[in-house]
Design a protein around this motif. Structure first.
Motif, PDB file in Angstrom:
ATOM      1  N   TYR A 144      28.534  64.257  44.234  1.00  0.00           N
ATOM      2  CA  TYR A 144      27.599  64.075  43.161  1.00  0.00           C
ATOM      3  C   TYR A 144      27.528  62.424  42.752  1.00  0.00           C
ATOM      4  N   MET A 184      33.320  67.399  44.499  1.00  0.00           N
ATOM      5  CA  MET A 184      32.307  67.145  43.791  1.00  0.00           C
ATOM      6  C   MET A 184      31.965  65.653  43.314  1.00  0.00           C
ATOM      7  N   ARG A 237      27.456  68.124  36.607  1.00  0.00           N
ATOM      8  CA  ARG A 237      27.370  67.055  37.671  1.00  0.00           C
ATOM      9  C   ARG A 237      27.504  65.652  37.490  1.00  0.00           C
TER      10      ARG A 237
END
Lengths: 86, 86
Positions: free
Chosen positions: B83, B79, B30
């Motif tokens: 994130y 992502m 992440r």
């Protein structure tokens, strides 16, 4: 036919130029933890293969686009290896 | 001619598959700070253009390779956006 060519040139320009902001971001921040070594290793060899393929096919647009991408991907790969150890 | 085709298939496989370790690395860690939003924005649009170009040219190897790359690049872009705010 003209529209197809235009879309092809847009595609080549975008996918090649996209590595400029990544190379600059990495050079500037030296943050390489989020970058995958596996990706840049495989990608650099892949782009080298595209360049050889272009040369064998005498397809200069493939050669030129992939030579530029190769320089940028190689620069990111070298920074990943260098800054990772720092 | 066979060698040229082989190099072309190697190139396509490597540049497409290279996004698998990056997508996995990003999903797993992440850590998206080192990933350039500019790169994945431009790259995703570029790969979408390659897919459209392949469809217009009726070139299925271009369509298939770029559809796979599109899914992976889009996953990394999502992502990055998700994130980054977390």
């Amino acid at each position: 036919m003209l529209l197809t060519d235009l879309i092809g040139y847009c595609a080549a320009t975008l996918t090649t130029a996209s590595f400029v902001p990544q190379a600059w971001h990495t050079f500037h921040t030296r943050d390489v933890r989020g970058i995958s070594l596996g990706m840049y290793s495989a990608f650099t060899v892949g782009v080298l293969c595209w360049t050889v393929y272009g040369l064998l096919m005498d397809a200069w647009p493939i050669v030129v686009a992939n030579c530029i991408t190769l320089v940028l991907a190689l620069a990111i790969l070298v920074m990943k290896l260098r800054y990772h150890q720092a």
